[in-house]
Design an enzyme around this catalytic site. Structure first.
Site, PDB file in Angstrom:
ATOM      1  N   LYS A  74     -42.765 -21.583   5.599  1.00 22.78           N
ATOM      2  CA  LYS A  74     -41.412 -21.175   5.178  1.00 22.78           C
ATOM      3  C   LYS A  74     -41.393 -19.682   4.857  1.00 22.78           C
ATOM      4  O   LYS A  74     -40.478 -18.960   5.241  1.00 22.78           O
ATOM      5  CB  LYS A  74     -40.953 -22.013   3.974  1.00 22.78           C
ATOM      6  CG  LYS A  74     -40.620 -23.441   4.374  1.00 22.78           C
ATOM      7  CD  LYS A  74     -40.384 -24.389   3.211  1.00 22.78           C
ATOM      8  CE  LYS A  74     -40.260 -25.823   3.745  1.00 22.78           C
ATOM      9  NZ  LYS A  74     -40.042 -26.835   2.716  1.00 22.78           N
ATOM     10  N   GLN A 100     -40.620 -27.163  -3.516  1.00 17.91           N
ATOM     11  CA  GLN A 100     -41.331 -27.987  -2.528  1.00 17.91           C
ATOM     12  C   GLN A 100     -41.643 -29.355  -3.127  1.00 17.91           C
ATOM     13  O   GLN A 100     -42.149 -29.460  -4.246  1.00 17.91           O
ATOM     14  CB  GLN A 100     -42.620 -27.272  -2.081  1.00 17.91           C
ATOM     15  CG  GLN A 100     -43.356 -27.955  -0.952  1.00 17.91           C
ATOM     16  CD  GLN A 100     -42.564 -28.003   0.364  1.00 17.91           C
ATOM     17  OE1 GLN A 100     -41.695 -27.189   0.621  1.00 17.91           O
ATOM     18  NE2 GLN A 100     -42.861 -28.987   1.186  1.00 17.91           N
ATOM     19  N   ASP A 155     -31.919 -26.665   0.362  1.00 14.95           N
ATOM     20  CA  ASP A 155     -32.489 -27.893   0.926  1.00 14.95           C
ATOM     21  C   ASP A 155     -31.410 -28.950   1.166  1.00 14.95           C
ATOM     22  O   ASP A 155     -31.639 -29.909   1.902  1.00 14.95           O
ATOM     23  CB  ASP A 155     -33.526 -28.479  -0.046  1.00 14.95           C
ATOM     24  CG  ASP A 155     -34.953 -28.198   0.375  1.00 14.95           C
ATOM     25  OD1 ASP A 155     -35.217 -28.137   1.589  1.00 14.95           O
ATOM     26  OD2 ASP A 155     -35.807 -28.050  -0.526  1.00 14.95           O
TER      27      ASP A 155
HETATM   28  N1  GUN Z   1     -41.274 -31.827   1.359  1.00 12.93           N
HETATM   29  C1  GUN Z   1     -41.257 -32.335   2.611  1.00 12.93           C
HETATM   30  N2  GUN Z   1     -40.170 -31.884   3.281  1.00 12.93           N
HETATM   31  C2  GUN Z   1     -39.507 -31.081   2.434  1.00 12.93           C
HETATM   32  C3  GUN Z   1     -38.316 -30.305   2.559  1.00 12.93           C
HETATM   33  O1  GUN Z   1     -37.622 -30.286   3.580  1.00 12.93           O
HETATM   34  N3  GUN Z   1     -37.964 -29.585   1.454  1.00 12.93           N
HETATM   35  C4  GUN Z   1     -38.683 -29.611   0.307  1.00 12.93           C
HETATM   36  N4  GUN Z   1     -38.251 -28.899  -0.728  1.00 12.93           N
HETATM   37  N5  GUN Z   1     -39.786 -30.320   0.165  1.00 12.93           N
HETATM   38  C5  GUN Z   1     -40.191 -31.042   1.228  1.00 12.93           C
END
Ligand code: GUN
Length: 277
Positions: free
Chosen positions: A52, A96, A119
């Protein structure tokens, strides 16, 4: 043989579009900034968070990184979120998941200002999706809609079956397909005679979390198959929820693993960040 939907190429195209918008905003004096919070050292999360941050760098988005210890308290995490909510220079906040078990994920997600919930996990964002209002869309299902549209696959009036009912993928996916005028069925672990349901699908979206579970006899001839899963098989090779070699000959279109849905999640996160700015 089917057409392979190239998620890598489509995600690169989206990131390039974002990069241009970020650069135009910069020229007007607006910087785009994403705050990324990771609690603990889960190795998969570290890889995702790293990817990311790399995507932010590519797009010209400033990323602020908060790497917190595994034993960080829920209150301390929420205090950090409150600070970032108040910080006008931060457009997006991403925590996350999964979080360590002593932290209530729901409370943390709900602490994020809805205008910074890139998100799309908050009650506000999901509620907006449900009633067709503007708002942040969960990145993986939003990425799947982009894969379908940019591959010129018509959704209106199609029978769509989504396998999986998670808050992050299955439920928002079904709502987005409904918004695109598909006839939508959600199947899950308690669905009786799953193949009879999935065989109705013109568009089958699989988010079950079980390696190679979906075989040719689950799929209608000519269907579009979208695979959200990512696993390591017995030979340590990446594979999805769909048994690709078995299913592909029956499909009109299929997403590979890797290189299908996976890269789209981050591309749509970048898209959400620039929308937030
Ligand atoms: N953990 C697995 N996929 C995601 C996601 O798309 N966003 C976040 N914040 N955590 C995750």
């Amino acid at each position: 043989m089917p057409a392979i939907i190239d998620g890598k190429a489509i995600s690169a195209q989206i990131k390039d579009e974002v990069k241009e918008r970020v650069s135009a905003l910069k020229a007007e004096g607006t910087e785009v900034c994403l705050a990324v919070i990771q609690v603990g050292n889960d190795p998969a999360s570290t890889v995702y968070v790293g990817n990311k941050k790399k995507a932010c760098e590519y797009c010209g988005i400033r990323s602020e990184s908060y790497e917190l210890a595994e034993d960080t308290s829920e209150d301390d995490l929420i205090a950090l979120i409150d600070r970032l909510n108040a910080d006008k220079a931060v457009n997006g906040i991403l925590v996350q998941l999964p979080l360590p078990s002593h932290i209530n994920e729901d409370r943390v997600i709900m602490a994020i200002d809805p205008t910074k919930d890139v998100d799309g996990f908050s009650v506000n964002s999901v509620g907006a999706l449900c009633i067709g209002r503007k708002g942040y869309r969960s990145c993986t299902p939003a990425g799947i809609i982009e894969l379908l549209k940019r591959s010129n696959i018509d959704i209106t009036g199609k029978e769509c079956v989504v396998i999986g009912r998670s808050n992050i993928v299955g439920k928002p996916m079904a709502l987005m397909m409904l918004q695109e005028n598909a006839t939508v069925t959600i199947a899950h672990s308690k669905t009786k005679d799953l193949p009879s349901v999935t065989k109705r699908a013109d568009i089958l979206i699989v988010a079950v979390g079980k390696p190679k579970m979906i075989k040719a006899d689950f799929v209608k001839e000519g269907a579009v198959v979208i695979d959200v899963g990512i696993h390591r098989d017995e030979n340590n090779k990446l594979c999805g929820d769909v048994d690709f070699d078995d299913v592909a000959p029956k499909c009109s279109y299929i997403t590979p693993v890797p290189g299908g849905v996976g890269p789209m999640t981050i591309a749509m996160l970048m898209h959400n960040c620039v929308e937030g700015a």
